[in-house]
Enzyme design. Structure first.
Site, mmCIF file in Angstrom:
data_model
loop_
_atom_site.group_PDB
_atom_site.id
_atom_site.type_symbol
_atom_site.label_atom_id
_atom_site.label_comp_id
_atom_site.label_asym_id
_atom_site.label_seq_id
_atom_site.Cartn_x
_atom_site.Cartn_y
_atom_site.Cartn_z
ATOM 1 N N ARG A 8 -46.487 62.032 3.217
ATOM 2 C CA ARG A 8 -46.768 61.488 1.899
ATOM 3 C C ARG A 8 -47.187 62.622 0.987
ATOM 4 O O ARG A 8 -47.941 63.494 1.399
ATOM 5 C CB ARG A 8 -47.908 60.460 1.988
ATOM 6 N N ARG B 25 -60.123 48.223 -5.862
ATOM 7 C CA ARG B 25 -60.605 49.592 -5.693
ATOM 8 C C ARG B 25 -61.595 49.992 -6.767
ATOM 9 O O ARG B 25 -62.083 51.115 -6.749
ATOM 10 C CB ARG B 25 -59.407 50.528 -5.793
ATOM 11 N N LYS C 134 -56.381 51.397 7.065
ATOM 12 C CA LYS C 134 -56.300 50.082 6.427
ATOM 13 C C LYS C 134 -54.908 49.473 6.555
ATOM 14 O O LYS C 134 -54.764 48.315 6.902
ATOM 15 C CB LYS C 134 -56.627 50.185 4.927
ATOM 16 N N ARG D 268 -50.544 63.174 9.567
ATOM 17 C CA ARG D 268 -49.791 61.921 9.399
ATOM 18 C C ARG D 268 -48.379 62.162 8.850
ATOM 19 O O ARG D 268 -48.190 62.905 7.899
ATOM 20 C CB ARG D 268 -50.550 61.004 8.436
ATOM 21 N N ARG E 225 -59.112 62.154 -3.360
ATOM 22 C CA ARG E 225 -59.053 60.709 -3.084
ATOM 23 C C ARG E 225 -60.371 60.231 -2.469
ATOM 24 O O ARG E 225 -60.817 59.123 -2.748
ATOM 25 C CB ARG E 225 -57.868 60.393 -2.164
HETATM 26 P P1 ADP Z 1 -55.065 55.545 0.661
HETATM 27 O O1 ADP Z 1 -56.057 54.441 0.774
HETATM 28 O O2 ADP Z 1 -54.791 56.223 1.954
HETATM 29 O O3 ADP Z 1 -55.393 56.526 -0.434
HETATM 30 P P2 ADP Z 1 -53.056 53.771 -0.584
HETATM 31 O O4 ADP Z 1 -51.651 53.647 -0.161
HETATM 32 O O5 ADP Z 1 -53.917 52.556 -0.490
HETATM 33 O O6 ADP Z 1 -53.635 54.962 0.308
HETATM 34 O O7 ADP Z 1 -53.127 54.310 -2.087
HETATM 35 C C1 ADP Z 1 -52.412 55.441 -2.511
HETATM 36 C C2 ADP Z 1 -52.596 55.650 -4.024
HETATM 37 O O8 ADP Z 1 -52.063 54.529 -4.737
HETATM 38 C C3 ADP Z 1 -54.035 55.765 -4.518
HETATM 39 O O9 ADP Z 1 -54.513 57.098 -4.399
HETATM 40 C C4 ADP Z 1 -53.886 55.312 -5.979
HETATM 41 O O10 ADP Z 1 -53.342 56.322 -6.790
HETATM 42 C C5 ADP Z 1 -52.850 54.212 -5.893
HETATM 43 N N1 ADP Z 1 -53.463 52.861 -5.710
HETATM 44 C C6 ADP Z 1 -53.295 52.044 -4.642
HETATM 45 N N2 ADP Z 1 -53.996 50.906 -4.787
HETATM 46 C C7 ADP Z 1 -54.637 51.000 -5.988
HETATM 47 C C8 ADP Z 1 -55.531 50.152 -6.707
HETATM 48 N N3 ADP Z 1 -55.915 48.968 -6.228
HETATM 49 N N4 ADP Z 1 -55.995 50.603 -7.896
HETATM 50 C C9 ADP Z 1 -55.614 51.786 -8.401
HETATM 51 N N5 ADP Z 1 -54.787 52.636 -7.778
HETATM 52 C C10 ADP Z 1 -54.292 52.253 -6.585
#
Ligand code: ADP
Ligand code: ZN
Length: 218
Positions: A159, A87, A13, A126, A170
């Site tokens: 990460r 989300r 994404k 990654r 996740r």
């Molecule tokens: P990925 O999609 O690979 O898990 P992201 O960088 O989008 O990576 O998200 C990493 C973490 O950040 C998530 O596991 C969550 O804890 C938090 N996070 C990101 N966006 C949101 C959101 N919209 N609502 C709640 N938590 C979020």
């Protein structure tokens, strides 16, 4: 135009959101990048959200919506690509409300698909450059350059949530909390589904087709 990119972790994404924002002049809003930035600054917000992210849970909706409201108030022209937001159903409903207040809506909600095995493979290999943000996914590339960023020379890092057990969590959180958005955006006729197993450019071209089709019709 407002586009959402969603899908389980590791589908690309963030990479696609970067490519699209350059090609089409979208402003990218990545809640994950923003939250990680706050953690590395050790800001009060960063301290508040750190534990959620490290265990692979979602950050509470009220925190996320506070950020989104600030972001939208600063980006009124409305050409936005949301990466990793919304989300949860609650976030989606709140987004609809906030956009509605300024006569806007979501034009496309694009879900990227990938099977769990490939997600694991990509995320476990990654690494990223903490300085310039470049993402490395190929184990051999990383070994050949000694774990150093080929663009800016900084040492690559993993990460903290790219750990096998946390990735599994996740994915589960995605299935439980985010998957309901599929039916929601289908009912709004803005849902699109894309196979993310191809190369970066292949996936990019598929999303571009959706955008071009839409802009041609206007
Ligand atoms: P990925 O999609 O690979 O898990 P992201 O960088 O989008 O990576 O998200 C990493 C973490 O950040 C998530 O596991 C969550 O804890 C938090 N996070 C990101 N966006 C949101 C959101 N919209 N609502 C709640 N938590 C979020
Ligand atoms: Zn770099």
């Amino acid at each position: 135009m407002r586009i959402l990119l969603f899908g389980p972790p590791g589908v690309g994404k963030g990479t696609q959101a970067d490519l699209l924002s350059k090609e089409y002049n979208f402003t990218k809003f990545s809640t994950g990048d923003f939250l990680r930035g706050q953690i590395s600054l050790s800001s009060p917000l960063g301290i508040e959200v750190k534990a959620y992210i490290e265990r692979g849970s979602l950050v509470p909706d009220d925190i996320i919506m506070r950020l989104v409201r600030i972001f939208l108030s600063e980006n009124r022209d409305g050409n936005i690509i949301f990466d990793g937001f919304p989300r949860t159903m609650n976030q989606a409903l709140m987004l609809e409300k906030v956009l509605g207040e300024v006569d806007m809506s979501v034009d496309f909600a694009v879900e990227l698909h990938l099977d769990e095995e490939e997600i694991m493979r990509r995320l476990l290999s990654r690494q990223h450059c903490p300085h310039c943000g470049k993402i490395y996914n190929n184990v051999t590339d990383i070994q050949e350059n000694g774990g150093i960023c080929s663009t800016c020379g900084h040492t690559l890092m993993k990460r903290i949530d790219d750990d096998e057990a946390i990735i599994k969590r996740r994915i589960k959180v995605y299935e439980e909390e985010t998957k309901p958005l599929v039916d929601y955006y289908k009912s709004k006729h803005v849902y699109r589904s894309i196979d993310a197993s191809g190369s970066r450019d292949e996936v990019f071209n598929k999303i571009s087709e959706i955008i071009n089709e839409y802009t041609d019709k206007k």
